[in-house]
Design an enzyme around this catalytic site. Sequence first.
Site, PDB file in Angstrom:
ATOM      1  N   GLY A  38       0.805  -1.227   0.000  1.00  0.00           N
ATOM      2  CA  GLY A  38       0.000   0.000   0.000  1.00  0.00           C
ATOM      3  C   GLY A  38       0.834   1.271   0.000  1.00  0.00           C
ATOM      4  O   GLY A  38       0.332   2.367  -0.280  1.00  0.00           O
ATOM      5  N   HIS A 129     -13.777  25.006   6.094  1.00  0.00           N
ATOM      6  CA  HIS A 129     -14.762  24.826   7.156  1.00  0.00           C
ATOM      7  C   HIS A 129     -14.876  26.117   7.985  1.00  0.00           C
ATOM      8  O   HIS A 129     -15.972  26.544   8.334  1.00  0.00           O
ATOM      9  CB  HIS A 129     -14.368  23.636   8.029  1.00  0.00           C
ATOM     10  CG  HIS A 129     -15.367  23.353   9.084  1.00  0.00           C
ATOM     11  ND1 HIS A 129     -16.692  23.090   8.799  1.00  0.00           N
ATOM     12  CD2 HIS A 129     -15.259  23.326  10.424  1.00  0.00           C
ATOM     13  CE1 HIS A 129     -17.344  22.909   9.928  1.00  0.00           C
ATOM     14  NE2 HIS A 129     -16.503  23.050  10.923  1.00  0.00           N
ATOM     15  N   LYS A 191     -28.227  24.246  16.322  1.00  0.00           N
ATOM     16  CA  LYS A 191     -28.022  22.791  16.303  1.00  0.00           C
ATOM     17  C   LYS A 191     -27.109  22.346  17.452  1.00  0.00           C
ATOM     18  O   LYS A 191     -26.200  23.068  17.841  1.00  0.00           O
ATOM     19  CB  LYS A 191     -27.390  22.471  14.943  1.00  0.00           C
ATOM     20  CG  LYS A 191     -26.825  21.109  14.762  1.00  0.00           C
ATOM     21  CD  LYS A 191     -26.035  21.015  13.451  1.00  0.00           C
ATOM     22  CE  LYS A 191     -24.574  21.381  13.620  1.00  0.00           C
ATOM     23  NZ  LYS A 191     -23.760  21.201  12.433  1.00  0.00           N
ATOM     24  N   ASP A 221     -21.816  15.709   5.008  1.00  0.00           N
ATOM     25  CA  ASP A 221     -21.065  14.465   5.217  1.00  0.00           C
ATOM     26  C   ASP A 221     -22.074  13.312   5.316  1.00  0.00           C
ATOM     27  O   ASP A 221     -22.454  12.718   4.309  1.00  0.00           O
ATOM     28  CB  ASP A 221     -20.212  14.636   6.483  1.00  0.00           C
ATOM     29  CG  ASP A 221     -19.345  13.426   6.777  1.00  0.00           C
ATOM     30  OD1 ASP A 221     -19.432  12.436   6.037  1.00  0.00           O
ATOM     31  OD2 ASP A 221     -18.577  13.450   7.754  1.00  0.00           O
TER      32      ASP A 221
END
Length: 310
Positions: A38, A129, A191, A221
């Site tokens: 990998g 963000h 929220k 997301d």
Amino acid sequence: MSELVVVSGRSNRLLADNVAASLGKRLGAVTIRNFSDGELWVKYEENIRGVDLFIIQSTQAPSDNLMELLILIDAARRASAKRITAVIPYFGYARQDRKDQPRVSITAKLIANLLTEAGADRVMSMDLHTPQLQGFFDIPFDHLYASTVFIKVLRSQNFENLAIASPDVGGIKTARSYAKKLDAGLVVVDKRRPAPNQAEIVNIIGEVENRDIIIVDDLIDTGTTFVNCAEGLKKAGARRVVGLCSHAVFSGSAVEKINQSEAVSKVFVTDTFRGDWKSDKIEVHSVADLFAEAILRTHDNSSISSLFES
Ligand code: R5P
């Protein structure tokens, strides 16, 4: 003047191809391979000595995307590129931008350090963000806004009695800027996050009844925040709820949630993120031309901020 060369990692090759096409160039030849375990291997297949190099690669999970970018930067530095700009359409790991609880990492700062240490001279990204993330870097940072593309799209829609909703307090500034440009009202959804990837709506601030509402967010997301907000707003009397998000991360069953929610009529996203999802409700608007123009202006030392002045 040094030659402008654009290369790409493998995180969103389609966007990179479109950026190159918009510049009327081909992407520079790079081979990227994984060893059998990998581990990554990168090679520039052409001379890049003295060039003005732009490496397009986002840093979303898996972290191989970030590693690939770091190795591309390191290889370019060792191959004597004159200037290296990391073009990061989606700056992943940005959400961990402060110590909001004890013994956690600030990954956004860690990535800023890694990019600089690898040899990046400049960074270009879109709809971070939080914009103050730019301050994590001591090298020049160009922050692009998807609103440059989105505003034209939104103006062509027939919204009635429009309001822009921010799904959290942190997004109020962006929502306000859209509201100003579209001559719309402002709504804030208060929220709470009981746990990562969970979102509970506590309160809705602003007039919602019989209004078309656009929920503006930097990213979707899991889709929990967006769909919960849309359903909360619809319940509070909104006529139509539309989403607008720069980065279509869409993990887990996000697309399914959007497709199944009767509260959501449409979602506009950009192509900073490549996914193989399908949805009649989701409309993709490319930011390739915008990145191409910003790359050209960086190369020519001309103003980038004037791109956003219309
Ligand atoms: C949060 O502050 C962000 O702006 C997004 O609202 C959030 O990351 C979206 O995550 P999810 O889709 O998992 O609710």
